[in-house]
Design an enzyme around this catalytic site. Structure first.
Site, PDB file in Angstrom:
ATOM      1  N   ILE A 115       0.815  -1.219   0.000  1.00 42.00           N
ATOM      2  CA  ILE A 115       0.000   0.000   0.000  1.00 42.00           C
ATOM      3  C   ILE A 115       0.843   1.260   0.000  1.00 42.00           C
ATOM      4  O   ILE A 115       0.325   2.354  -0.148  1.00 42.00           O
ATOM      5  CB  ILE A 115      -0.994   0.045   1.189  1.00 42.00           C
ATOM      6  N   ASP A 120      10.168  12.939  12.645  1.00 40.09           N
ATOM      7  CA  ASP A 120       9.802  12.782  11.240  1.00 40.09           C
ATOM      8  C   ASP A 120       8.350  13.182  11.024  1.00 40.09           C
ATOM      9  O   ASP A 120       7.605  12.509  10.317  1.00 40.09           O
ATOM     10  CB  ASP A 120      10.051  11.325  10.811  1.00 40.09           C
ATOM     11  N   PHE A 154      11.681   4.395   5.087  1.00 38.89           N
ATOM     12  CA  PHE A 154      12.126   3.305   5.939  1.00 38.89           C
ATOM     13  C   PHE A 154      11.724   1.934   5.430  1.00 38.89           C
ATOM     14  O   PHE A 154      12.117   0.930   5.991  1.00 38.89           O
ATOM     15  CB  PHE A 154      11.585   3.481   7.357  1.00 38.89           C
ATOM     16  N   GLY A 157       8.141   4.140   1.700  1.00 41.73           N
ATOM     17  CA  GLY A 157       8.728   5.421   2.094  1.00 41.73           C
ATOM     18  C   GLY A 157      10.172   5.241   2.480  1.00 41.73           C
ATOM     19  O   GLY A 157      10.801   4.246   2.122  1.00 41.73           O
TER      20      GLY A 157
HETATM   21  N1  LIG Z   1      -0.924   1.911   9.394  1.00 40.99           N
HETATM   22  C1  LIG Z   1      -1.160   2.238   8.125  1.00 40.99           C
HETATM   23  N2  LIG Z   1      -2.383   2.162   7.591  1.00 40.99           N
HETATM   24  C2  LIG Z   1      -2.631   2.513   6.312  1.00 40.99           C
HETATM   25  N3  LIG Z   1      -1.694   2.972   5.468  1.00 40.99           N
HETATM   26  C3  LIG Z   1      -0.442   3.089   5.918  1.00 40.99           C
HETATM   27  C4  LIG Z   1      -0.099   2.727   7.273  1.00 40.99           C
HETATM   28  N4  LIG Z   1       1.215   2.964   7.442  1.00 40.99           N
HETATM   29  C5  LIG Z   1       1.677   3.444   6.271  1.00 40.99           C
HETATM   30  N5  LIG Z   1       0.694   3.521   5.351  1.00 40.99           N
HETATM   31  C6  LIG Z   1       0.824   3.986   3.952  1.00 40.99           C
HETATM   32  O1  LIG Z   1       2.083   3.602   3.471  1.00 40.99           O
HETATM   33  C7  LIG Z   1       2.812   4.730   3.007  1.00 40.99           C
HETATM   34  C8  LIG Z   1       4.274   4.550   3.285  1.00 40.99           C
HETATM   35  O2  LIG Z   1       4.526   4.663   4.657  1.00 40.99           O
HETATM   36  P1  LIG Z   1       5.987   4.813   5.218  1.00 40.99           P
HETATM   37  O3  LIG Z   1       6.771   3.614   4.846  1.00 40.99           O
HETATM   38  O4  LIG Z   1       5.860   5.155   6.663  1.00 40.99           O
HETATM   39  O5  LIG Z   1       6.610   6.009   4.422  1.00 40.99           O
HETATM   40  P2  LIG Z   1       6.325   7.565   4.535  1.00 40.99           P
HETATM   41  O6  LIG Z   1       5.811   7.834   5.912  1.00 40.99           O
HETATM   42  O7  LIG Z   1       7.677   8.165   4.278  1.00 40.99           O
HETATM   43  O8  LIG Z   1       5.326   7.867   3.455  1.00 40.99           O
HETATM   44  C9  LIG Z   1       2.202   5.914   3.748  1.00 40.99           C
HETATM   45  O9  LIG Z   1       2.338   7.097   3.014  1.00 40.99           O
HETATM   46  C10 LIG Z   1       0.759   5.500   3.869  1.00 40.99           C
HETATM   47  O10 LIG Z   1       0.054   5.849   2.702  1.00 40.99           O
END
Ligand SMILES: Nc1ncnc2c1ncn2[C@@H]1O[C@H](COP(=O)(O)OP(=O)(O)O)[C@@H](O)[C@H]1O
Ligand SMILES: *[C@@H]1O[C@H](CO)[C@@H](O)[C@H](O)[C@H]1NC(C)=O
Ligand SMILES: *[C@@H]1O[C@H](CO)[C@@H](O)[C@H](O)[C@H]1NC(C)=O
Ligand SMILES: *[C@@H]1O[C@H](CO)[C@@H](O)[C@H](O)[C@H]1NC(C)=O
Ligand SMILES: [Mg+2]
Length: 599
Positions: free
Chosen positions: A322, A439, A327, A325
């Site tokens: 989904i 962050d 990490f 980012g």
């Molecule tokens: N708990 C969650 N529920 C739904 N979507 C999520 C969740 N955590 C992350 N995401 C989705 O995944 C994407 C990537 O998250 P992440 O790896 O934290 O990267 P970033 O915060 O840099 O965008 C987020 O932008 C969000 O759309």
């Protein structure tokens, strides 16, 4: 008056004044700054912060030759040196720099320059020394650098450059010193000319490069630099599913966001190695959890057996992604009983991580709050870390705000801001141990089905920190949210979070990303734009014209909160507790009789 009581002085003063006036008039008539001077002034304008080095860069001078950091050729008065290393410069390098046709040395290293390297710099064909290392420059190395045939030194190390090293650099036959270390460069290192003379020490810290200089064989078509690296960076990573006969996962980087690429490449190598040495049809995640992995759950938060979860994890593949980012990659994890979770897979494994991981995660898992995303468990497998969070069906604020902004009217935006503030205030003041988020950005504010905000990824930046951590965060798209003192020192405090929160508020109000192109064009970011509007007494213009139901009173109050949060001095910023107080008393419930329409 002093002049009256001392007549002779008074006459002297009058004469002096007259003389000065005449001199100024003469000067106005006869002098106008030459074109190189104007190019330098536009450089000065696009730098929004410095240690004061530009003090004597004055429009009134006829040429820039006496300006600090500038040196001219004594006959033609053309600028040959521009040397401003280590002057705390914050800003971008404007294309006008290309007008300095006789420049031989450009030294801008060890500052906080951001944005791309202008390709117009390729016009400065007399350049011999080019130092841009130690900044936050992003984007690609301009292929036009191949025109700088007199170049002897090119140092671009320690920036956040991405893309390929342009093959045109092979034409720089005079090059004696070359360094592109510590960037996010990818692909084959050109080796048909000048660049073949350099060894691995010129390329360290670019995990996506290959070539004989670093003794890494280029295996894949993807690594060919023939693709134009200057394509607009609108595309993302495209994953192609492995074909029937092929067990390879092909990753095609249409264009790159550095971190995405890094993560993807690591995944690629991970799979590749596994394919080479392991069974032949298990996907990435299966590899993560087969052998040596175990699930740790918090407080009975996950009503499943470790075995059930591991089995489920093995079935996840690209289709369940989904998001991804800085990490890692996030998967949607739907259990058989209908419960849905989000699984964050972190490939990065540095030494320190393993030692602290269990303990830190134990702490993060114990933090529960209405406005924080709940961490339910984790899996510490040998090759990656898997974190299991609540799934938030509303997605991230980043997506909603920038792709479906019509869903967010004024009230919804205020409510999200308040929720994020409460979540952050809890981390700073009420939980134990206290946590600096590090962050805060719109993609880390997730929304539930009712558009209630929840802060995610708290504690992760710290956990995954290493000596490159500030670069990691910047590439993760955080650049516009970082407080100035954090960019200088790399040290996070509660007040650097407050700054990021202020930027977040501005983003929600304006509907624009903190480093939207419209700001960068003016040499500003969103905070610079706010400061400009405030100075012009036009602050309300920051509001997104598409936002419905704006109430002027609460807009003014919210702007006042945001302005305090983004103060350049940390001590001028309020605490998050205070922010929540101000939001609740001034912004959310202004006296009903004060309501009136925004126009
Ligand atoms: N708990 C969650 N529920 C739904 N979507 C999520 C969740 N955590 C992350 N995401 C989705 O995944 C994407 C990537 O998250 P992440 O790896 O934290 O990267 P970033 O915060 O840099 O965008 C987020 O932008 C969000 O759309
Ligand atoms: C500078 O470079 C740009 C693009 O590289 C080119 O279009 C332009 O003509 C050049 N200008 C001068 C003054 O050489
Ligand atoms: C690599 O090149 C540098 C100079 O560019 C030289 O000082 C160093 O000794 C070389 N290292 C190796 C391992 O050849
Ligand atoms: C290039 O820069 C890196 C990082 O600053 C440094 O460690 C390395 O020694 C440099 N290499 C050369 C050849 O100067
Ligand atoms: Mg996140």
């Amino acid at each position: 008056m002093a002049s009256l009581s001392m007549g002779s002085f008074s006459i002297k003063w009058q004469r002096l004044l007259l003389l000065l006036t005449v001199l100024m008039l003469v000067k106005l008539e006869t002098t106008a700054l030459n074109s190189e001077g104007n190019a330098l002034l536009s450089f000065k304008t696009s730098i929004v912060g410095s240690d004061g080095v530009f003090l004597n860069w004055q429009q009134e001078d006829s040429d820039p030759c006496g300006w600090k950091g500038v040196k001219c050729d004594s006959h033609a008065k053309s600028v040959i040196y521009l040397s401003l290393a280590n002057h705390k410069l914050v800003g971008s390098i404007p294309p006008d720099i290309g007008q300095l046709n006789h420049l031989q040395l450009l030294a801008l290293q060890a500052n906080s320059l951001y944005g791309t390297i202008p390709r117009e710099l390729g016009n400065c064909t007399e350049l011999q020394y080019l130092y841009l290392q130690g900044n936050y420059l992003s984007g690609f190395i301009p292929p036009e650098f191949g025109n700088l045939v007199g170049l002897e030194t090119l140092d671009l190390s320690s920036n956040t450059l991405s893309g390929f090293i342009p093959p045109s650099l092979d034409k720089l036959t005079k090059l004696m010193s070359f360094n592109v270390s510590m960037n996010f460069l990818t692909g084959a290192i050109p080796s048909d000319g000048a660049l073949s003379n350099f060894n691995g020490t010129s390329f360290i810290g670019n995990r996506g490069l290959c070539g004989k200089q670093i003794e890494v064989e280029c295996k894949d078509d993807n690594q060919s630099p023939s693709r134009d690296p200057q394509q607009p960076s609108s595309g993302n990573l495209v994953y192609r599913k492995p074909g029937k006969n092929s067990t390879r996962l092909v990753i095609s980087a249409v264009a790159t966001v550095g971190a995405l690429l890094l993560v993807a490449l690591m995944c690629f190598w991970g799979c590749f190695l596994y394919k080479k040495f392991g069974k032949s049809d298990v996907r990435c995640l299966g590899m993560d959890v087969s052998g040596g992995a175990s699930i740790v759950m918090f407080h009975g938060d996950l009503p499943y057996s470790s075995k059930d979860i591991l089995k489920k994890l093995e079935t996840l593949d690209d289709e369940n992604i989904i998001g991804s980012g800085g990490f890692g990659t996030v998967y949607k994890l739907a259990m058989d009983d209908g419960n849905v979770f989000a699984l964050k897979r972190i490939m990065k494994t540095n030494e320190g991580l393993d030692r602290f991981f269990d303990r830190e995660l134990e702490i993060l898992g114990s933090i529960k709050h209405r406005y924080l995303v709940n961490l339910r468990g984790y899996c510490n497998s040998p090759s990656s870390k898997l974190l299991i969070y609540d799934y938030l069906p509303g997605g991230s604020l980043d997506e909603v705000l920038h792709e479906r902004s019509e869903l967010l009217d004024w009230e919804a935006r205020l409510n999200i801001i308040l929720g994020a503030a409460k979540g952050l205030a809890y981390l700073h003041h009420d939980c134990s141990p206290r946590i600096i988020h590090r962050d805060i950005k719109s993609s880390n504010i997730l929304l539930d089905g009712n558009f209630e905000a929840r802060v995610s990824d708290f504690g992760l930046a710290k956990l995954l920190e290493d000596e490159e951590s500030h670069i990691t965060t910047i590439v993760a798209g955080t650049f516009g949210y970082l407080a100035p003192e954090y960019m200088q020192s790399g040290r996070a405090t509660e007040k650097t979070d407050v700054y990021s929160f202020g930027v977040l508020v501005l983003e929600v109000l304006s509907g624009k990303r903190p480093t939207d192109a419209s700001f960068i064009e003016k040499g500003l970011n969103i905070v610079g734009w706010l400061n400009f509007l405030v100075a012009e007494n036009r602050r309300r213009e920051i509001i997104d014209p598409n936002c419905e139901g704006v109430q002027i009173d609460s807009l003014d109050a919210l702007l006042s909160v945001a302005i305090q949060c983004v103060s350049s001095a940390p001590e001028d910023r309020p605490t998050m507790h205070r922010v929540v107080q101000m939001l609740e008393s001034n912004v959310i419930t202004p006296c009903p009789s004060d309501f009136y329409d925004s126009d």
